[in-house]
Design an enzyme around this catalytic site. Structure first.
Site, mmCIF file in Angstrom:
data_model
loop_
_atom_site.group_PDB
_atom_site.id
_atom_site.type_symbol
_atom_site.label_atom_id
_atom_site.label_comp_id
_atom_site.label_asym_id
_atom_site.label_seq_id
_atom_site.Cartn_x
_atom_site.Cartn_y
_atom_site.Cartn_z
ATOM 1 N N GLU A 1 -3.098 -13.944 -12.852
ATOM 2 C CA GLU A 1 -2.296 -13.731 -11.648
ATOM 3 C C GLU A 1 -1.871 -15.041 -10.996
ATOM 4 O O GLU A 1 -1.163 -15.021 -9.993
ATOM 5 C CB GLU A 1 -3.110 -12.937 -10.627
ATOM 6 C CG GLU A 1 -3.376 -11.530 -11.059
ATOM 7 C CD GLU A 1 -4.243 -10.786 -10.070
ATOM 8 O OE1 GLU A 1 -3.735 -9.903 -9.394
ATOM 9 O OE2 GLU A 1 -5.436 -11.114 -9.979
ATOM 10 N N ASP B 1 1.212 -10.680 -8.309
ATOM 11 C CA ASP B 1 0.736 -11.967 -7.795
ATOM 12 C C ASP B 1 1.284 -13.137 -8.604
ATOM 13 O O ASP B 1 1.671 -14.160 -8.043
ATOM 14 C CB ASP B 1 -0.799 -11.989 -7.798
ATOM 15 C CG ASP B 1 -1.360 -11.273 -6.582
ATOM 16 O OD1 ASP B 1 -0.775 -11.443 -5.491
ATOM 17 O OD2 ASP B 1 -2.349 -10.541 -6.721
ATOM 18 N N ARG C 1 -7.748 0.128 -9.144
ATOM 19 C CA ARG C 1 -8.022 -0.756 -7.999
ATOM 20 C C ARG C 1 -9.167 -0.164 -7.177
ATOM 21 O O ARG C 1 -9.034 0.951 -6.684
ATOM 22 C CB ARG C 1 -6.788 -0.870 -7.108
ATOM 23 C CG ARG C 1 -5.613 -1.611 -7.709
ATOM 24 C CD ARG C 1 -4.478 -1.647 -6.689
ATOM 25 N NE ARG C 1 -3.413 -2.563 -7.052
ATOM 26 C CZ ARG C 1 -2.290 -2.194 -7.661
ATOM 27 N NH1 ARG C 1 -2.103 -0.942 -7.993
ATOM 28 N NH2 ARG C 1 -1.354 -3.092 -7.925
ATOM 29 N N HIS D 1 0.831 -1.210 0.000
ATOM 30 C CA HIS D 1 0.000 0.000 0.000
ATOM 31 C C HIS D 1 0.866 1.261 0.000
ATOM 32 O O HIS D 1 0.667 2.180 -0.796
ATOM 33 C CB HIS D 1 -0.907 -0.022 1.242
ATOM 34 C CG HIS D 1 -1.800 1.171 1.341
ATOM 35 N ND1 HIS D 1 -1.432 2.324 2.006
ATOM 36 C CD2 HIS D 1 -3.025 1.408 0.823
ATOM 37 C CE1 HIS D 1 -2.412 3.205 1.910
ATOM 38 N NE2 HIS D 1 -3.397 2.678 1.198
ATOM 39 N N CYS E 1 -0.571 -5.146 -15.891
ATOM 40 C CA CYS E 1 -0.877 -4.044 -14.977
ATOM 41 C C CYS E 1 -0.157 -4.234 -13.651
ATOM 42 O O CYS E 1 -0.362 -3.479 -12.722
ATOM 43 C CB CYS E 1 -2.377 -3.892 -14.773
ATOM 44 S SG CYS E 1 -3.162 -5.342 -14.098
HETATM 45 C C1 PEP Z 1 -0.841 -7.805 -9.549
HETATM 46 O O1 PEP Z 1 -1.035 -8.777 -8.838
HETATM 47 O O2 PEP Z 1 0.145 -7.689 -10.305
HETATM 48 C C2 PEP Z 1 -1.792 -6.685 -9.529
HETATM 49 C C3 PEP Z 1 -1.702 -5.722 -10.410
HETATM 50 O O3 PEP Z 1 -2.740 -6.665 -8.547
HETATM 51 P P1 PEP Z 1 -2.466 -6.266 -7.032
HETATM 52 O O4 PEP Z 1 -1.090 -5.693 -6.951
HETATM 53 O O5 PEP Z 1 -3.506 -5.284 -6.641
HETATM 54 O O6 PEP Z 1 -2.609 -7.588 -6.353
HETATM 55 MG MG MG Z 2 -2.929 -8.983 -7.871
#
Ligand code: PEP
Ligand code: MG
Length: 781
Positions: free
Chosen positions: A661, A686, A518, A423, A733
């Site tokens: 992911e 992920d 997000r 975060h 992303c």
């Molecule tokens: C990811 O997992 O790469 C992603 C973009 O989602 P988050 O970072 O919110 O899990």
């Molecule tokens: Mg993710």
């Protein structure tokens, strides 16, 4: 008089001709070569509805409860119908048609555009007054004018005015009618260098109509010319397509550029001279560097539009009362940019002038670039946030969504925990605040009030103050939106957004859209779990929170696409919120109840999210796309698709897709394509953690977290190949999309788009362009 000619318009006519009409009038008045035309004034619209006596019925029709989407849709239909079906009084009809006949001997193709007059609306474009019709002839002209008027009453416009408390009857609209230039060549010109501010003009030029350059359909030639001695640096691009007017239908069509003209230079030395003279005149007129759209037909140069170059920071121009900017410094100085503008300037830091030992006392991962000095404020509980003033450096275990207001005030952020995708890392980058995460010990080593220097590039915290406040503008320069000279790339370059507050900065990067919005940050900032919030405030309040949060971003980018991800917060993040005590206890929340798993388990809560999307579509946000997180296989997709249908969303009509992911998702993408996804987007944060079994938030194994690991790359490459065969778009992303090595790999593999962090967008655009050019060269060698 129902119309005002562009050359009759003066500064006092703004109310009658709207913003667009006034600016064209001003340019015409300044003797610049603007194509001829006139404005059907706002007063004419007003007389039209009043004389036909439809005004009262019109305003009564739109006085509805805008949260009732069916009522809103009916209201918009009724109001628009009233306008488009009311005949023109004879006199008015004749006056408009006669004016038209004076433009281009009665045979002209004209552009018909609405021109907002409600200058007091904070965002007039959102008021719906942005209708544009090209290649209009006499036959359709009157209908098009009425349609521009009717654009005051789209669902979005009605909703917006109601929400903002604007009176529908107080808003007027003008319509600009202007001869279309049947350009042989066209492009854009920056009258000074937009990123360095040098007295250098940059011209981009391609064959045919300008839309091809502006929309990025073609890579234009690039001419960089010194304004002093007019020496030139020239890059000739291969221009495969051009936009032209079809002689029969009058419509704009895309055609192949004839072979011999593809690599031919577009503008001659004489034309460059003419453009530069024009550029200097328009810059002199406005007293600041301009971004100009131009066109050439039969050797004559026309100016279609001119606006100030947007990256000139506001403080710089505001400080100069005459409006004249020294282009050699005005464009490059980062002061007054995003960071200062959002209140997180480093002024607090300058209070203490204690000398620095410069010794590194804490280190971690540099997660948001820039260097600042200031007093550390240790935050261990929420009450501590009150002691964070502007310019302070927050030191905490890990940031939480309810810390965002304090993070905006702070000049820097240091955390004990977390990796590059935590975060603190994500939010600080979006806010443009330098940050270091994963130090393990900052909250114990640093003292409350101790003055330190945070180097967000190196990931080091130094003792004392090592930078002067004026040097602290440095981080801002790195993260601020840079040059508007956006490299034209075939691979789209988008931007990631996690907090709606960052939408404006994100949009200013010139990104092709949002690759990941997000939603969890919107929900987590309610400080209650969705279930708790709904229990206390009702479903409608929950849906409204989502609609408002998403709308802020969708608006900022409209009509560029915004890929909105449905909720994906792990239970440990929910646990910290009110209502979190009901969350399941999980040994490993990253492998647990999150993303689509939770949505398909709590379809009642998921339905509210989908209802928010439904409302946004009803409001006209056709740029919103739906993205499903943490799916594993086609079964997840089919079930989610059913939920979409139940919420009244037609999956055939809307763009939606899945994040890749997990290795399972990567290996199931073919079946997911069969299930109907439009896109697959790599969540490499992920995907890397699950492929390598490396917890992305565990600083003890951070050195093993490698998105470029051959196993991860193999999965990415295979998915791209499968998706290309199936006509499914691919995107990234995850954080790795901001890394040059990953960009090189993905562009070579043929990915459709890359979504980067705000501060990385411009570098990624350049990297993508470089790789694409190399691919092109390799293909012809
Ligand atoms: C990811 O997992 O790469 C992603 C973009 O989602 P988050 O970072 O919110 O899990
Ligand atoms: Mg993710």
């Amino acid at each position: 008089m129902a119309v005002l000619w562009l050359d009759e318009i003066s500064a006092g006519d703004l109310e009658q001709v709207g913003g667009k009409g006034a600016s064209l009038g001003e340019l015409t008045g300044a003797g610049l070569p603007v194509p001829p035309g006139f404005v059907v004034t706002a007063g004419t619209y007003r007389r039209f509805i009043e004389d036909a006596e439809i005004d009262e019925e019109l305003f009564a029709a739109v006085d509805v409860d805008v949260d009732d989407s069916a009522a809103l849709a009916d209201a918009a239909d009724r109001a628009q119908e009233l306008i488009v079906e009311t005949p023109f009084p004879d006199e008015l009809r004749e006056e408009i048609l006669e004016s038209y006949r004076e433009v281009g001997d009665g045979e002209a193709f004209v552009a018909v555009r609405s021109s907002a007059t409600a200058e007091d609306l904070p965002d007039a474009s959102f008021a719906g007054q942005q209708e544009t019709f090209l290649n209009v002839t006499e036959e359709d002209l009157l209908n098009r004018v009425r349609e521009c008027w009717a654009s005051l009453f789209t669902q979005r416009a009605i909703y917006y005015r109601q929400e903002q408390g604007f009176d529908h009857s107080a808003v007027n609209i003008a319509v600009v009618v202007q001869q279309m230039v049947d350009a042989e060549k066209s492009g854009v010109m920056f009258t000074s260098h937009p990123s360095t501010g040098d007295p250098t003009m940059i011209i981009e030029a391609a064959w045919g109509l300008g839309e091809a350059v502006v929309s990025g359909a073609v890579s234009p030639d690039n001419y960089v010319i010194d304004r002093g001695d007019r020496s030139m640096d020239l890059t000739i691009a291969e221009k495969k397509v051009m936009h032209e007017k079809d002689e029969e239908t009058g419509q704009t069509v895309e055609r192949d550029v004839p072979e011999e003209k593809r690599t031919q230079r577009v503008i001659s030395d004489d034309e460059i001279d003419a453009l530069m003279d024009l550029g200097e005149r328009v810059e002199d007129h406005y007293g600041e560097p301009q971004d100009v759209e131009w066109a050439i037909v039969d050797g004559d140069v026309y100016m279609l539009q001119s606006r100030p170059i947007t990256t000139i920071d506001e403080d710089e121009t505001a400080a100069d009362a005459t409006g004249s900017v020294d282009p050699t410094k005005g464009l490059t100085d980062g002061s007054g940019s995003a960071q200062a503008a959002d209140g997180s300037s480093a002024t607090g830091a300058s209070a203490d002038s204690s000398a620095s030992s410069g010794e590194v006392i804490v280190d971690g991962l540099g997660s948001s670039p820039g260097t600042v000095s200031g007093p550390a404020k240790i935050v261990t509980k929420l009450d501590d946030l009150a002691k964070v003033s502007e310019g302070d450096i927050i030191v905490t275990e890990m940031t939480m969504p309810d810390m965002v207001p304090a993070m905006k005030r702070a000049s820097g952020i240091i955390t004990d925990e977390g990796g590059m995708t935590s975060h603190a890392a994500i939010v600080s980058r979006e806010l443009g605040v330098p940050a270091i995460v994963g130090t393990t010990n900052a909250t114990t080593v640093l003292q409350d009030g101790q003055v330190v220097t945070l180097d967000g590039d190196k990931g080091a915290v130094l003792e004392g103050k090592t930078v002067e406040p004026d040097e602290e503008t440095e981080p801002v320069e790195e993260v601020r939106p840079q040059s508007p000279v956006k490299p034209m790339t075939a691979t789209e370059v988008k931007v990631n957004v996690s907090i709606p507050e960052a939408a404006e900065r994100a949009a200013a990067t010139g990104a092709d859209g949002v690759g990941l919005l997000r939603t969890e940050h919107m929900i987590l900032s309610l400080n209650q779990t969705p279930e708790k919030f709904i229990a206390e405030n009702g479903t409608d309040a929950y849906i409204t929170e989502l609609v408002e949060g998403i709308r802020g971003v969708a608006d900022e980018f409209y009509p560029r696409p915004v890929r909105v991800r449905t909720l994906d917060a792990p239970t440990d993040e929910f646990r910290q919120l009110e209502g979190g005590e009901d969350e399941p206890e999980e040994h490993n929340p990253m492998l647990g109840y999150r993303g689509i798993r939770r949505s398909l388990d709590r379809t009642d809560v998921f339905a509210h999210e989908l209802e928010a999307f439904h409302r946004l579509y009803e409001l006209g946000y056709d740029n919103v796309e739906i993205m499903l997180p943490l799916v594993n296989d086609a079964e997840d997709i089919y079930r989610a698709k059913e939920c979409m249908k139940e919420a009244g969303i037609d999956p055939e009509k809307r763009k939606w897709g899945a994040m890749i992911e997990t290795p399972a998702a990567a290996l199931s993408v073919e079946e997911m394509a069969d299930a109907g996804i439009d896109f697959a987007s790599f969540g490499t944060n992920d995907l890397t953690q699950y492929t390598l079994a490396v917890d992305r938030n565990n600083e003890h194994v951070a050195d093993r977290f490698d998105e470029l690991h051959p196993a991860v790359l193999r999965l990415l490459g295979d998915v791209i190949e499968t998706c290309r065969e199936r006509g499914v778009d691919t995107s990234i992303c995850g954080q790795a999309g901001s890394k040059p090595e990953m960009v090189q790999f993905l562009v070579n593999e043929g990915i459709s788009s890359i979504s980067a962090n705000i501060d990385a967008v411009r570098d990624v655009q350049h990297e993508v362009k470089r790789v694409e050019q190399k691919l092109l060269l390799d293909s012809v060698r």
